[in-house]
Design an enzyme around this catalytic site. Structure first.
Site, mmCIF file in Angstrom:
data_model
loop_
_atom_site.group_PDB
_atom_site.id
_atom_site.type_symbol
_atom_site.label_atom_id
_atom_site.label_comp_id
_atom_site.label_asym_id
_atom_site.label_seq_id
_atom_site.Cartn_x
_atom_site.Cartn_y
_atom_site.Cartn_z
ATOM 1 N N ASP A 1 0.826 -1.209 0.000
ATOM 2 C CA ASP A 1 0.000 0.000 0.000
ATOM 3 C C ASP A 1 0.858 1.255 0.000
ATOM 4 O O ASP A 1 2.058 1.221 0.298
ATOM 5 C CB ASP A 1 -0.892 0.027 1.246
ATOM 6 C CG ASP A 1 -1.808 -1.181 1.343
ATOM 7 O OD1 ASP A 1 -2.239 -1.674 0.287
ATOM 8 O OD2 ASP A 1 -2.088 -1.613 2.478
ATOM 9 N N TYR B 1 5.959 -10.057 7.205
ATOM 10 C CA TYR B 1 5.807 -8.625 7.441
ATOM 11 C C TYR B 1 6.090 -8.317 8.905
ATOM 12 O O TYR B 1 5.888 -9.158 9.783
ATOM 13 C CB TYR B 1 4.373 -8.172 7.142
ATOM 14 C CG TYR B 1 4.032 -8.017 5.685
ATOM 15 C CD1 TYR B 1 4.186 -6.783 5.038
ATOM 16 C CD2 TYR B 1 3.512 -9.077 4.953
ATOM 17 C CE1 TYR B 1 3.842 -6.623 3.704
ATOM 18 C CE2 TYR B 1 3.164 -8.926 3.611
ATOM 19 C CZ TYR B 1 3.332 -7.696 3.000
ATOM 20 O OH TYR B 1 2.993 -7.545 1.680
#
Length: 249
Positions: free
Chosen positions: A52, A110
């Site tokens: 994003d 992540y």
């Protein structure tokens, strides 16, 4: 035609995410521009996934095909000379012709970083979410483990243009844990794949647990197929970083 695989690190602060968007600065767009200059024609760059706007990466993987016989070490140098300083190609290697960085990935990891003290150092502000408010960190640690295993993460995914294709939102999470390191609370999650905003919504859910608004049973309920509504909220993008992408050897 050569198939080339690269590993890319980037500071996503000034970029509108990975994927090319007309009129906006993106990671994929900058790589495409640099490679097309080297190759002398438009080069299609595929990534292991979309990050994003504002999200960072330590080791994003991408691949492309070129005819240029340039040696790999020179290709890396040329790319880093042409790319903005916020984007660095850290490795370049030959790949099999059919290699696709997203389709062949077996796992991704992540990390989300939460700064817990009252004052956030200016040099860290772009890479952490500043959250100096009370949290039950032990409760968050317990709840993080609830994500492990195979679950339906529909409640942890933002709306996506791919939704109309009816693709499954079941994902396997191999590891999910949170720990304190100095003034930072770090959440690390490794899974088979992730949906749009999924890690940010998982972290937002853990923060809600830390506030006392949710327990492990509540998270497990949200992982059940057919759960009505969304979990979260999604935490700010700047605290999130793609750490690694794994492939079978």
């Amino acid at each position: 035609m050569r198939r080339i695989r690269i590993t890319v690190a980037y500071d996503g602060t000034e970029y509108h995410g990975w994927q090319v968007q007309p009129g906006l600065a993106t990671i994929q767009g900058e790589l495409t521009k640099a490679l097309s200059e080297i190759e002398g024609r438009l080069v299609d760059v595929a990534g292991s996934g979309r990050t994003d706007a504002g999200v960072h990466a330590l080791a994003q993987v991408a691949a492309f095909s070129i005819e240029n016989p340039i040696p790999l070490v020179n290709l890396r140098r040329a790319l880093n000379r042409l790319l903005p300083r916020a984007i660095r190609v850290t490795s370049v290697e030959e790949a099999e012709q059919g290699f696709h960085p997203r389709h062949h990935a077996t796992a991704k990891t992540y990390e989300y970083h939460l700064w817990r003290e009252e004052i956030c150092p200016p040099m860290r502000r772009l890479y952490v979410c500043h959250f100096p408010y009370p949290l039950d960190e032990a409760r968050m640690t317990e709840c993080a483990a609830a994500f492990e295993g195979e679950h339906d993460f529909t409640a942890f995914a933002a709306a996506d243009e791919k939704d109309e294709l009816g693709a499954s939102k079941v994902r396997m999470i191999f590891d999910s844990h949170i720990w304190r390191e100095g003034d930072e609370l770090i959440y690390r999650v490794r899974g088979s794949g992730f949906l749009k905003h999924m890690v940010r919504m998982m972290m937002g859910t853990l923060v809600e647990a830390g506030k006392g608004n949710l327990d492990r049973a509540g998270i497990e309920t949200r992982l059940q197929p057919g759960f009505a509504g969304k979990s979260g909220p999604a935490m700010p993008a700047n605290g999130l970083c793609l750490i690694s992408v794994e492939y079978e050897r």
